[in-house]
Enzyme design. Structure first.
Site, PDB file in Angstrom:
ATOM      1  N   GLY A  20       0.808  -1.222   0.000  1.00 44.63           N
ATOM      2  CA  GLY A  20       0.000   0.000   0.000  1.00 44.63           C
ATOM      3  C   GLY A  20       0.840   1.270   0.000  1.00 44.63           C
ATOM      4  O   GLY A  20       2.069   1.243   0.109  1.00 44.63           O
ATOM      5  N   PHE A  21       0.130   2.371  -0.058  1.00 46.63           N
ATOM      6  CA  PHE A  21       0.721   3.711  -0.178  1.00 46.63           C
ATOM      7  C   PHE A  21       1.578   4.084   1.053  1.00 46.63           C
ATOM      8  O   PHE A  21       2.815   4.215   0.947  1.00 46.63           O
ATOM      9  CB  PHE A  21      -0.449   4.681  -0.418  1.00 46.63           C
ATOM     10  N   THR A  45      -6.150  -3.461  -2.158  1.00 42.08           N
ATOM     11  CA  THR A  45      -6.001  -2.084  -2.666  1.00 42.08           C
ATOM     12  C   THR A  45      -4.537  -1.748  -2.952  1.00 42.08           C
ATOM     13  O   THR A  45      -4.248  -0.647  -3.425  1.00 42.08           O
ATOM     14  CB  THR A  45      -6.549  -1.033  -1.645  1.00 42.08           C
ATOM     15  N   LEU A  85      -0.759  -2.027   9.351  1.00 40.58           N
ATOM     16  CA  LEU A  85      -1.070  -0.934   8.412  1.00 40.58           C
ATOM     17  C   LEU A  85      -1.976  -1.412   7.270  1.00 40.58           C
ATOM     18  O   LEU A  85      -2.087  -0.744   6.248  1.00 40.58           O
ATOM     19  CB  LEU A  85       0.229  -0.376   7.798  1.00 40.58           C
ATOM     20  N   TYR A 157     -15.410   1.852   8.576  1.00 39.11           N
ATOM     21  CA  TYR A 157     -14.010   2.228   8.802  1.00 39.11           C
ATOM     22  C   TYR A 157     -13.830   2.804  10.205  1.00 39.11           C
ATOM     23  O   TYR A 157     -13.014   2.324  11.000  1.00 39.11           O
ATOM     24  CB  TYR A 157     -13.590   3.240   7.741  1.00 39.11           C
TER      25      TYR A 157
END
Ligand code: NAD
Ligand code: UDP
Length: 322
Positions: A20-21, A45, A85, A157
């Protein structure tokens, strides 16, 4: 204070969500400090290009794995640090993969906490400013307990991250696991997905393409944006030096969404015009972190919004041309 160990060659990290980012940026920070990093991801994602980039480091090891289904047997390895994360943070995904997000932040997080307990590892949970909901206190301090709608479109979320914080505190209190919690505020930068629907990739790509800048509502709502390498540096400060829970991390410079659109258009010298669309339900009106607690550890953000916009725009231009 603030002098972080540069040499982590004898340390072993496990990073869940490594494709991920934010997680791949954090993984790179520790690889650059000489640590060994194991990455886990199921690519829901995340992007394989981030794993390819990390794989250039010989002490990076990747295992494809869904942390909800169970973790690999790590009999040969003893982790010093385990970083939780693995979750999308994009409101667009809250509609598309809500159950996957809830399971990653509950069952997946518990699997990582169990591993931290078994290994005697320090554990870090990546929580979020979303646990404050639509805040009644401004700026948000860590003691504020939040104003979340438990049945709204963001609750998959917000509430699962609140549960992840509760799980983390329970492993700390009941099993003495060495835990940390960071509440991450809006973060942007290279490696974001251009189509992830968040405001910065949307506005930068619209500005680059000369399309209308899509402001939701009247654009009076505010956010405080942190460049991703600053954010990774804040995580490092908390992980290495922090002894409180939780820490807000981010950049306290606050912009309205209209100002954000105007700044992106002017910084990128774009011809795009602002256009106005419906405001999504439960969109928080204001958000700015009080970061005095993490600043006591020697952290402060370094990258200006204009510089960050330029770097992020260059990243999007490069991936378009690839
Ligand atoms: P991201 O979607 O880019 O990264 C998350 C990674 O986790 C992805 O690679 C995804 O494939 C992986 N993942 C998700 N579920 C998984 C599972 N069950 N098993 C294995 N891998 C799984 O998101 P990001 O924006 O980089 O966010 C990273 C972390 O930071 C998340 O915990 C997020 O909640 C938190 N956070 C981010 C922001 C932000 O502004 N980016 C703000 C607050 C909190
Ligand atoms: N937003 C917007 N236009 C867009 C995308 C988002 O005006 O194309 C607004 C959104 O309504 C919110 C803010 O920008 O007020 C930040 O949205 P984002 O999805 O990036 O993150 P959030 O902080 O809401 O989780």
């Amino acid at each position: 204070m603030g002098h972080l160990p540069m040499d982590l060659t004898d340390k072993i990290f496990l990073i869940a969500g490594a494709a991920g980012f934010v997680p791949s940026t954090v993984a790179q920070l520790y690889l650059d400090k000489g640590a060994t990093v194991y990455g886990l991801d199921n690519f829901i994602t995340g992007s394989n290009s981030n794993i390819e980039l990390l794989s250039k480091y010989e002490n990076f090891h990747f295992i494809k794995c869904d942390i909800v289904q169970g973790l690999p047997d790590f009999e040969e390895v003893k982790f010093d640090f385990i970083l939780s994360l693995a979750s999308s943070a994009s409101p667009v995904d809250f509609e598309i993969i809500p159950l996957e997000i809830m399971m990653a932040n509950s069952v997946g997080t518990q699997n990582l906490l169990e591993l931290a307990k078994d290994h005697g590892a320090r554990f870090l949970e990546a929580s979020t400013s979303e646990i404050y909901g639509d805040p009644e206190i401004h700026p948000q301090v860590e003691d504020y307990v939040g104003h979340v709608n438990p049945i709204g479109p963001r609750s998959c979320y917000d509430e699962s991250k609140r549960f992840a914080e509760a799980l983390t505190m329970t492993y700390f209190r009941k099993y003495n696991v060495d835990t940390r919690i960071v509440r991450i505020f809006n973060t942007y930068g290279p490696r974001m997905r251009p189509d992830d629907g968040r405001v910065i990739p949307n506005f930068i790509n619209q500005a680059l393409d000369g399309e209308d800048i899509t402001i939701y509502g009247d654009g009076g709502q505010t956010r405080s944006f942190c460049y991703v390498t600053d954010l990774a540096n804040a995580i490092d400060h908390v992980l290495m030096l922090g002894d409180e829970m939780p820490y807000n991390i981010g950049n306290p410079d606050e912009y309205s969404i209209k100002e954000t659109g105007e700044l992106i258009v002017s910084t990128l010298e774009s011809s795009s015009k602002l256009s106005y669309q419906e405001l999504p339900k439960d969109d928080p009106r204001r958000r700015r972190p009080d970061i005095s607690r993490v600043m006591k550890l020697g952290y402060s953000p370094k990258i200006s919004f204009e510089q960050g916009i330029k770097e992020t725009a260059n990243y999007f231009k490069n991936i378009k041309n690839r």
